[in-house]
Design an enzyme around this catalytic site. Structure first.
Site, PDB file in Angstrom:
ATOM      1  N   LEU A  33       0.835  -1.225   0.000  1.00  0.00           N
ATOM      2  CA  LEU A  33       0.000   0.000   0.000  1.00  0.00           C
ATOM      3  C   LEU A  33       0.864   1.268   0.000  1.00  0.00           C
ATOM      4  O   LEU A  33       0.399   2.330   0.402  1.00  0.00           O
ATOM      5  CB  LEU A  33      -0.988   0.017   1.191  1.00  0.00           C
ATOM      6  CG  LEU A  33      -1.986  -1.154   1.244  1.00  0.00           C
ATOM      7  CD1 LEU A  33      -2.900  -1.017   2.470  1.00  0.00           C
ATOM      8  CD2 LEU A  33      -2.839  -1.242  -0.018  1.00  0.00           C
ATOM      9  N   ASP A  58       5.859  -5.845   2.529  1.00  0.00           N
ATOM     10  CA  ASP A  58       6.874  -5.456   1.549  1.00  0.00           C
ATOM     11  C   ASP A  58       7.558  -6.720   1.023  1.00  0.00           C
ATOM     12  O   ASP A  58       8.093  -7.513   1.810  1.00  0.00           O
ATOM     13  CB  ASP A  58       7.885  -4.544   2.285  1.00  0.00           C
ATOM     14  CG  ASP A  58       8.972  -4.018   1.387  1.00  0.00           C
ATOM     15  OD1 ASP A  58       9.134  -4.533   0.266  1.00  0.00           O
ATOM     16  OD2 ASP A  58       9.682  -3.085   1.831  1.00  0.00           O
ATOM     17  N   SER A 125       8.632  -2.306 -19.268  1.00  0.00           N
ATOM     18  CA  SER A 125       8.237  -0.970 -19.733  1.00  0.00           C
ATOM     19  C   SER A 125       8.993  -0.628 -21.004  1.00  0.00           C
ATOM     20  O   SER A 125      10.127  -1.083 -21.208  1.00  0.00           O
ATOM     21  CB  SER A 125       8.606   0.033 -18.628  1.00  0.00           C
ATOM     22  OG  SER A 125       8.602   1.339 -19.138  1.00  0.00           O
ATOM     23  N   TYR A 150      15.178   3.962 -12.368  1.00  0.00           N
ATOM     24  CA  TYR A 150      13.934   3.193 -12.571  1.00  0.00           C
ATOM     25  C   TYR A 150      14.034   2.362 -13.849  1.00  0.00           C
ATOM     26  O   TYR A 150      13.783   1.155 -13.858  1.00  0.00           O
ATOM     27  CB  TYR A 150      12.718   4.137 -12.643  1.00  0.00           C
ATOM     28  CG  TYR A 150      11.521   3.469 -13.273  1.00  0.00           C
ATOM     29  CD1 TYR A 150      10.798   2.511 -12.567  1.00  0.00           C
ATOM     30  CD2 TYR A 150      11.144   3.750 -14.589  1.00  0.00           C
ATOM     31  CE1 TYR A 150       9.727   1.848 -13.161  1.00  0.00           C
ATOM     32  CE2 TYR A 150      10.083   3.106 -15.181  1.00  0.00           C
ATOM     33  CZ  TYR A 150       9.375   2.159 -14.475  1.00  0.00           C
ATOM     34  OH  TYR A 150       8.332   1.503 -15.062  1.00  0.00           O
ATOM     35  N   LYS A 154      14.181  -1.990 -14.724  1.00  0.00           N
ATOM     36  CA  LYS A 154      13.397  -2.803 -15.670  1.00  0.00           C
ATOM     37  C   LYS A 154      14.325  -3.568 -16.615  1.00  0.00           C
ATOM     38  O   LYS A 154      14.078  -4.732 -16.932  1.00  0.00           O
ATOM     39  CB  LYS A 154      12.418  -1.912 -16.452  1.00  0.00           C
ATOM     40  CG  LYS A 154      11.311  -1.320 -15.585  1.00  0.00           C
ATOM     41  CD  LYS A 154      10.451  -2.406 -14.935  1.00  0.00           C
ATOM     42  CE  LYS A 154       9.452  -1.859 -13.951  1.00  0.00           C
ATOM     43  NZ  LYS A 154       8.744  -2.901 -13.177  1.00  0.00           N
ATOM     44  N   PHE A 179       3.690   0.501 -22.921  1.00  0.00           N
ATOM     45  CA  PHE A 179       3.945   1.862 -23.383  1.00  0.00           C
ATOM     46  C   PHE A 179       3.297   2.800 -22.353  1.00  0.00           C
ATOM     47  O   PHE A 179       3.643   2.720 -21.192  1.00  0.00           O
ATOM     48  CB  PHE A 179       3.560   2.005 -24.864  1.00  0.00           C
ATOM     49  CG  PHE A 179       4.672   1.414 -25.703  1.00  0.00           C
ATOM     50  CD1 PHE A 179       4.981   0.058 -25.629  1.00  0.00           C
ATOM     51  CD2 PHE A 179       5.506   2.215 -26.449  1.00  0.00           C
ATOM     52  CE1 PHE A 179       6.076  -0.487 -26.298  1.00  0.00           C
ATOM     53  CE2 PHE A 179       6.605   1.684 -27.135  1.00  0.00           C
ATOM     54  CZ  PHE A 179       6.885   0.338 -27.056  1.00  0.00           C
ATOM     55  N   ARG A 296      11.087  18.520 -20.076  1.00  0.00           N
ATOM     56  CA  ARG A 296      11.359  17.893 -18.776  1.00  0.00           C
ATOM     57  C   ARG A 296      12.619  17.030 -18.934  1.00  0.00           C
ATOM     58  O   ARG A 296      12.667  16.184 -19.852  1.00  0.00           O
ATOM     59  CB  ARG A 296      10.161  17.031 -18.379  1.00  0.00           C
ATOM     60  CG  ARG A 296      10.293  16.327 -17.048  1.00  0.00           C
ATOM     61  CD  ARG A 296       8.980  15.691 -16.602  1.00  0.00           C
ATOM     62  NE  ARG A 296       8.577  14.546 -17.416  1.00  0.00           N
ATOM     63  CZ  ARG A 296       7.525  13.778 -17.163  1.00  0.00           C
ATOM     64  NH1 ARG A 296       6.739  14.067 -16.116  1.00  0.00           N
ATOM     65  NH2 ARG A 296       7.216  12.769 -17.935  1.00  0.00           N
TER      66      ARG A 296
HETATM   67  N1  UDP Z   1       3.878  15.661 -19.740  1.00  0.00           N
HETATM   68  C1  UDP Z   1       3.561  17.013 -19.780  1.00  0.00           C
HETATM   69  N2  UDP Z   1       3.065  17.598 -18.645  1.00  0.00           N
HETATM   70  C2  UDP Z   1       2.864  16.907 -17.487  1.00  0.00           C
HETATM   71  C3  UDP Z   1       3.184  15.520 -17.459  1.00  0.00           C
HETATM   72  C4  UDP Z   1       3.691  14.933 -18.596  1.00  0.00           C
HETATM   73  O1  UDP Z   1       3.731  17.674 -20.806  1.00  0.00           O
HETATM   74  O2  UDP Z   1       2.437  17.509 -16.493  1.00  0.00           O
HETATM   75  C5  UDP Z   1       4.422  15.023 -20.947  1.00  0.00           C
HETATM   76  C6  UDP Z   1       5.776  14.382 -20.731  1.00  0.00           C
HETATM   77  O3  UDP Z   1       6.799  15.358 -20.901  1.00  0.00           O
HETATM   78  C7  UDP Z   1       5.783  13.314 -21.816  1.00  0.00           C
HETATM   79  C8  UDP Z   1       4.314  12.883 -21.914  1.00  0.00           C
HETATM   80  O4  UDP Z   1       3.561  13.972 -21.321  1.00  0.00           O
HETATM   81  O5  UDP Z   1       6.177  13.866 -23.066  1.00  0.00           O
HETATM   82  C9  UDP Z   1       4.008  11.615 -21.161  1.00  0.00           C
HETATM   83  O6  UDP Z   1       4.541  11.728 -19.858  1.00  0.00           O
HETATM   84  P1  UDP Z   1       4.200  10.721 -18.691  1.00  0.00           P
HETATM   85  O7  UDP Z   1       4.918  11.203 -17.467  1.00  0.00           O
HETATM   86  O8  UDP Z   1       2.726  10.528 -18.579  1.00  0.00           O
HETATM   87  O9  UDP Z   1       4.803   9.324 -19.200  1.00  0.00           O
HETATM   88  P2  UDP Z   1       6.300   8.919 -19.618  1.00  0.00           P
HETATM   89  O10 UDP Z   1       6.257   8.742 -21.104  1.00  0.00           O
HETATM   90  O11 UDP Z   1       7.232   9.991 -19.175  1.00  0.00           O
HETATM   91  O12 UDP Z   1       6.504   7.632 -18.908  1.00  0.00           O
END
Ligand code: UDP
Length: 340
Positions: A33, A58, A125, A150, A154, A179, A296
């Site tokens: 949890l 855990d 993933s 992370y 995987k 995906f 990001r």
């Molecule tokens: N993204 C965004 N704003 C947010 C969260 C995510 O623009 O607040 C974008 C992120 O940069 C990526 C896409 O949405 O291009 C998918 O991000 P997510 O974190 O959902 O999944 P990831 O592919 O990173 O595992």
């Protein structure tokens, strides 16, 4: 037939438990949890009319794991979801990720050997591919160095499975490379329950629409895509849950072609952040407050799946489109935010 589902109260885990119970499997859930709520069990019961057995601990605790397998000698297979999954947190706290994600896997495999349990379905993933040179990615696309601890857990998790299934004849495994899972069960009784500020796009979209966040930041508008925003392959969590049951049955029926197999689970459609936002606005009728901001760190530019191997070998394909994903995510958000 008794199936152990680790992480069974989590997002993908809970949707898979519903499918398993609907198909009359007996389910034992282990979840600590750390990123889910016990109330998910009530929701599962409301949907299916059945109550899975639940243990809270855990999986890094090897003594508790051993006790579980002594108590349930008739476990036929494990679907192993339990893992930490926040990319940013893994960069800050790599040891938590290596310990949590790898110790739990090793403890389970060790008990499989001890108790002659043959079958594991493992949550992998598309992060294992990094930013591939060529799209779409097939299962044969070579791994790039992981972008985060992370992602590395995987990659290493799959290596552990490859080595273990090679060395121990009786153990076989299927890794499912997800995906971008989004959406919620049609009942809106289960869905994604992020703790704190969501990292992922779709919960951030729905929380912004619900008024719980002021504005969505779209990370990056200068990517090499048709509208400049990053591209992903979003897949409905219910389609993903179906694929787990199919993979499980492939193992139980000994239909696999080698002791370790891996499959891409996506729709095969690349979709940009802006397209996702537009689709959400279209199906919800809500105008979203968003702005374009910097990229990001650690994000790949674009990735989407070649799904032909999963389609052919598993006889599985995603049925639900982006509109279904956004509509179900919004229905779920409205229920948890108590919006009519
Ligand atoms: N993204 C965004 N704003 C947010 C969260 C995510 O623009 O607040 C974008 C992120 O940069 C990526 C896409 O949405 O291009 C998918 O991000 P997510 O974190 O959902 O999944 P990831 O592919 O990173 O595992």
């Amino acid at each position: 037939m008794k199936i152990l589902v680790t992480g069974g109260t989590g997002y993908i885990g809970s949707h898979t438990v519903v499918k398993l119970l609907e198909q009359n499997y007996e389910v034992v859930i282990v979840d600590d949890l750390s990123n889910s709520e016990e109330s998910v069990l009530d929701a599962i019961k409301e949907i299916t009319g059945k109550q899975p057995l639940f243990y809270q601990f855990d999986l890094c605790d090897s003594v508790k794991v051993a006790e579980l397998f002594t108590e349930h000698k008739d476990i036929q297979a494990i679907i192993h979801f339990a893992a930490s999954k926040a990319v940013g947190e893994s960069v800050q706290n790599p040891l938590k990720y290596y310990r949590n994600n790898l110790d739990s896997l090793i403890n389970l495999l060790y008990q499989m050997e001890q108790h002659s349990i043959s079958n594991m379905v493992f949550s992998s993933s598309c992060t294992v591919y990094g930013q591939p040179d060529k799209l779409p990615v097939t299962e044969q696309t070579p791994f790039k160095p992981a972008e985060s601890p992370y992602g590395n857990t995987k990659q290493v998790g799959e290596e552990i499975l490859r080595d273990t299934t090679n060395a121990i004849d009786q153990i076989q495994a299927i890794a499912l490379r997800y995906f971008n899972p989004v959406g919620a069960h049609e009942s809106a009784l289960i869905g994604e329950l992020p703790k704190g500020v969501p990292n992922n796009l779709v919960p951030f979209i729905t929380q912004t629409a619900a008024g719980e966040r002021e504005q969505l930041s779209i990370f990056g508008s200068d990517y090499d895509t048709h509208d400049g925003t990053a591209m992903r392959d979003y897949i409905h969590v219910v389609d993903l849950a179906d694929a787990h049951v199919i993979a499980l049955e492939r193992l139980l029926d000994t239909k696999q072609k080698s002791s370790f197999e891996f499959f891409n689970l996506g729709t095969g459609n690349g979709c940009t952040v802006l397209e996702t936002v537009k689709k959400f606005e279209e199906v919800s009728g809500v105008q979203l407050n968003y702005k374009l901001t910097d990229r990001r760190p650690g994000d790949v530019e674009k990735i989407y799946a070649d799904t032909s191997f999963a389609n052919k070998e598993l006889g599985w394909s995603a049925k639900l489109g982006l509109g279904d994903m956004m509509a179900s995510a919004w229905k779920w958000q409205k229920r948890i935010s108590k919006i009519d």
